[in-house]
Design an enzyme around this catalytic site. Sequence first.
Site, PDB file in Angstrom:
ATOM      1  N   HIS A   1       2.217   8.903   1.734  1.00 11.69           N
ATOM      2  CA  HIS A   1       1.055   8.867   0.838  1.00 11.69           C
ATOM      3  C   HIS A   1       1.372   9.805  -0.309  1.00 11.69           C
ATOM      4  CE1 HIS A   1      -1.447   6.876   3.931  1.00 11.69           C
ATOM      5  NE2 HIS A   1      -0.751   7.610   4.780  1.00 11.69           N
TER       6      HIS A   1
ATOM      7  N   HIS B   1       5.634   6.214   7.072  1.00 13.66           N
ATOM      8  CA  HIS B   1       5.221   5.812   5.721  1.00 13.66           C
ATOM      9  C   HIS B   1       4.747   7.054   4.997  1.00 13.66           C
ATOM     10  CE1 HIS B   1       1.484   5.620   8.117  1.00 13.66           C
ATOM     11  NE2 HIS B   1       0.983   6.167   7.040  1.00 13.66           N
TER      12      HIS B   1
ATOM     13  N   HIS C   1       0.822  -1.208   0.000  1.00 16.82           N
ATOM     14  CA  HIS C   1       0.000   0.000   0.000  1.00 16.82           C
ATOM     15  C   HIS C   1       0.855   1.258   0.000  1.00 16.82           C
ATOM     16  CE1 HIS C   1      -3.274  -2.654   0.951  1.00 16.82           C
ATOM     17  NE2 HIS C   1      -2.672  -3.049   2.059  1.00 16.82           N
TER      18      HIS C   1
ATOM     19  N   THR D   1      -5.762   6.112   8.775  1.00 19.84           N
ATOM     20  CA  THR D   1      -6.402   6.298   7.471  1.00 19.84           C
ATOM     21  C   THR D   1      -6.397   5.032   6.631  1.00 19.84           C
ATOM     22  OG1 THR D   1      -4.361   7.053   6.397  1.00 19.84           O
ATOM     23  CG2 THR D   1      -5.754   8.735   7.435  1.00 19.84           C
ATOM     24  N   THR D   2      -5.955   3.928   7.237  1.00 22.19           N
ATOM     25  CA  THR D   2      -6.016   2.638   6.556  1.00 22.19           C
ATOM     26  C   THR D   2      -6.735   1.669   7.482  1.00 22.19           C
ATOM     27  OG1 THR D   2      -3.854   2.059   7.477  1.00 22.19           O
ATOM     28  CG2 THR D   2      -3.876   2.998   5.257  1.00 22.19           C
TER      29      THR D   2
ATOM     30  N   HIS E   1       3.685  10.284   7.285  1.00 22.84           N
ATOM     31  CA  HIS E   1       3.125  10.026   8.612  1.00 22.84           C
ATOM     32  C   HIS E   1       4.184   9.343   9.465  1.00 22.84           C
ATOM     33  CE1 HIS E   1      -1.258  10.086   7.007  1.00 22.84           C
ATOM     34  NE2 HIS E   1      -0.783  11.289   7.245  1.00 22.84           N
TER      35      HIS E   1
HETATM   36 ZN    ZN Z   1      -0.637   7.304   6.755  1.00 22.18          ZN
END
Ligand code: ZN
Length: 305
Positions: free
Chosen positions: A114, A112, A85, A220-221, A137
């Site tokens: 985005h 990680h 992801h 958010t996941t 993040h």
């Molecule tokens: Zn995130």
Amino acid sequence: NDVSLLRLCSLPCPLFYWCYQSQFRCDHTCTGKCQDKPLTFRCSGGAQSPVNIVTRSVQRDEHLIPFKLTGYEKKLHGHLINNGHTIQMDLPSSLKIERGNLTVPYKALQFHLHWGKNGGPGSEHTIDGEQFPMEMHVVHIKEEYDCLSQAAKDGTGVAVLGFFFQVLLSEYLKFDPLIDALKNITYPTNRTTLRGVSLDMFLPSRDNLTKYFRYDGSLTTPNCSEGILPFYHNVTCLLSLLQLASFSQLRFSDGNHMVNTYRPVQPLNGRQVYYSRGHAVLISTVLLFMSTLLSSALSLHTQPL
Ligand SMILES: [Zn+2]
Ligand SMILES: *[C@@H]1O[C@H](CO)[C@@H](O)[C@H](O)[C@H]1NC(C)=O
């Protein structure tokens, strides 16, 4: 009533598979004896992240004092992985954040990112509707916990520092170790060793960590646990368009380019977004600056992959 737009699919049970909107193939169906097993991911609560931050409506909170960051200057040496992801790096628990109205120290767990497509819009949070090319993040949990799922059960167990990225017109050489490493983790489950990058390198200046937004949000996941305390900085990290575009060369597990790895903004549902002391000046200057850069960036990356 699913506001998440993250589609949850089940892959070989009991594993699960979820995908971003940009991944059009998400048609796996569960077979066999796991078929009746309910999916327990709650991605439609009332306090979900990300959100659009409306600078006209944010409220100043005197308790939001500067953060104390420990170990952010340390050169990291660890595994960078493509987890299907995003790219993620586990962080040593000697990295900590304190203050900033946190009542106890929180240890770092992982960071990680985005991103969008070829440096196009890709952040999860937006400011006055503006989406940035990338968002980092850094996930922290209370020191008493061992892992994210444990900490997420505590209403204040997780604190996320979010940073926006902005397009720089030249290469930001400090990032080369990270950008170079991407070549080794094109496919999910690939991992590589990353050396010589510290979290500090992402941040233009320590001084700016006094200026940030805060609100109560969620992961958010999946499983989108709420009660997370994201602190969103209004400062931006810098990468060139070329460097940003190299993230689009990574692949999802379906073989497609790993692009647009963000969840769309979620309703605030009456939540208040706060800002720290001494923030006001930054909002106007930085945002103007950002809009200019964004529009030039957008005109540059109109070619398809
Ligand atoms: Zn995130
Ligand atoms: C990356 O993953 C792919 C697909 O699983 C695999 O074929 C390849 O060998 C891996 N590469 C490395 C460097 O591990």
